[in-house]
Write a protein that holds these residues in place. Structure first.
Motif, PDB file in Angstrom:
ATOM      1  N   ASP A  11      21.511 104.729  77.395  1.00 58.65           N
ATOM      2  CA  ASP A  11      21.676 103.497  76.614  1.00 58.65           C
ATOM      3  C   ASP A  11      20.336 103.047  76.033  1.00 58.65           C
ATOM      4  OD1 ASP A  11      24.344 103.462  77.219  1.00 58.65           O
ATOM      5  OD2 ASP A  11      24.187 101.924  78.774  1.00 58.65           O
ATOM      6  N   LEU A  12      19.280 103.168  76.832  1.00 53.90           N
ATOM      7  CA  LEU A  12      17.952 102.751  76.390  1.00 53.90           C
ATOM      8  C   LEU A  12      17.477 103.612  75.223  1.00 53.90           C
ATOM      9  CD1 LEU A  12      15.798 100.660  77.135  1.00 53.90           C
ATOM     10  CD2 LEU A  12      14.728 102.387  78.585  1.00 53.90           C
ATOM     11  N   THR A  13      17.737 104.902  75.299  1.00 53.37           N
ATOM     12  CA  THR A  13      17.377 105.805  74.204  1.00 53.37           C
ATOM     13  C   THR A  13      18.095 105.406  72.921  1.00 53.37           C
ATOM     14  OG1 THR A  13      16.974 107.638  75.730  1.00 53.37           O
ATOM     15  CG2 THR A  13      17.399 108.212  73.434  1.00 53.37           C
ATOM     16  N   GLU A  46      16.567  93.455  70.825  1.00 59.82           N
ATOM     17  CA  GLU A  46      15.378  93.341  71.680  1.00 59.82           C
ATOM     18  C   GLU A  46      15.742  92.713  73.022  1.00 59.82           C
ATOM     19  OE1 GLU A  46      12.155  92.680  68.039  1.00 59.82           O
ATOM     20  OE2 GLU A  46      13.089  90.956  69.021  1.00 59.82           O
ATOM     21  N   TYR A  47      16.629  91.735  72.976  1.00 61.56           N
ATOM     22  CA  TYR A  47      17.078  91.093  74.212  1.00 61.56           C
ATOM     23  C   TYR A  47      17.833  92.096  75.088  1.00 61.56           C
ATOM     24  CZ  TYR A  47      19.717  88.001  77.297  1.00 61.56           C
ATOM     25  OH  TYR A  47      20.268  87.395  78.392  1.00 61.56           O
ATOM     26  N   LEU A  97      18.056 102.770  67.593  1.00 66.30           N
ATOM     27  CA  LEU A  97      18.608 101.754  66.697  1.00 66.30           C
ATOM     28  C   LEU A  97      17.521 100.783  66.256  1.00 66.30           C
ATOM     29  CD1 LEU A  97      21.203 100.693  65.427  1.00 66.30           C
ATOM     30  CD2 LEU A  97      21.620  99.391  67.514  1.00 66.30           C
ATOM     31  N   HIS A  98      16.653 100.400  67.183  1.00 68.66           N
ATOM     32  CA  HIS A  98      15.540  99.511  66.856  1.00 68.66           C
ATOM     33  C   HIS A  98      14.639 100.137  65.797  1.00 68.66           C
ATOM     34  CE1 HIS A  98      11.515  97.760  67.351  1.00 68.66           C
ATOM     35  NE2 HIS A  98      12.133  96.650  67.728  1.00 68.66           N
TER      36      HIS A  98
END
Length: 231
Positions: free
Chosen positions: A137-139, A162-163, A144-145
């Motif tokens: 999920d973090l990847t 970001e949150y 996406l960021h």
């Protein structure tokens, strides 16, 4: 006491009203837009629930049917427009949720609070599996960021990414510390037989156990908040 507009708005109702703040549209278009905009990161989106939500908002006078149209052999689609009271309800609800935290009771903390009902090795394996999912999920969030930044999408539309990343970071850090403590023995655990039966631990009357919460009375909590050290 008069009920504030928007006090009972569900997350999906908020999403519907926010879409209709942009322009009138029909429920199927709302559904498509919510998925296209990755709103499923923030709320559960199901067609049936969305249509039901729109109907409820119409009953409450927060949206109004504006007309119907038909494309080819498709069923008629009703277009909805947000009302003035709908706009007021949406803005009130957003402000209330930002202003003061509420207890949302996610289910994962409950599962962890009862993890002592499972053997140590199983809990370690499950936590490590969860860490793997969260790393994925973090990847995805990071990718996406980067995409949003490269394409210069105004940050106000995606700052929640970001949150979400901050939440992932915090959970991953806690889970990794938990796994280290559990594996090393720094966090003690009940013993279980090979058949999964808990081995009764010796009673220690000098320490609180699973029912520790009963000892934290309102008076004790008030003293703790004030910086005291109650007995």
């Amino acid at each position: 006491m008069t009920k504030q507009p928007g006090a009972a708005l569900t997350p999906l109702a908020m999403a519907v009203l926010a879409l209709l703040e942009e322009r009138p549209m029909h429920p199927y278009e709302m559904y498509q837009l919510l998925l296209q905009r990755r709103e499923d990161y923030l709320l559960k989106i199901r067609p049936g629930s969305l249509y039901h939500t729109v109907a409820r908002l119409a009953e409450q006078g927060l949206v109004h049917a504006e007309g119907t149209d038909r494309a080819g052999n498709r069923p008629e689609r009703t277009t909805y427009r947000i009302s003035e009271s709908g706009t007021a309800a949406l803005r009130t609800r957003i402000a209330d949720l930002i202003r003061r935290p509420i207890r949302e009771y996610p289910i994962f903390p409950l599962a962890m609070s009862e993890a002592h009902n499972l053997p140590k090795d199983q809990v370690l394996a499950l936590v490590r599996e969860r860490i793997g999912w969260l790393d994925n999920d973090l990847t995805e969030i990071d990718a996406l960021h980067d995409w949003l930044t490269i394409h210069q999408v105004p940050r106000r539309y995606w700052m929640v990414i970001e949150y979400l990343r901050g939440q992932l970071d915090a959970e991953l850090a806690w889970l990794r510390r938990f796994a280290i403590d559990l594996e090393s023995g720094a966090l003690t655990w009940d013993e279980f037989t090979a058949d999964g039966v808990r081995v009764a631990a010796p009673t220690d009357t000098g320490h609180l156990g699973h029912g520790w919460g009963a000892a934290v009375t309102d008076d004790v909590l008030a003293e703790l908040r004030g910086g005291g050290t109650p007995a």
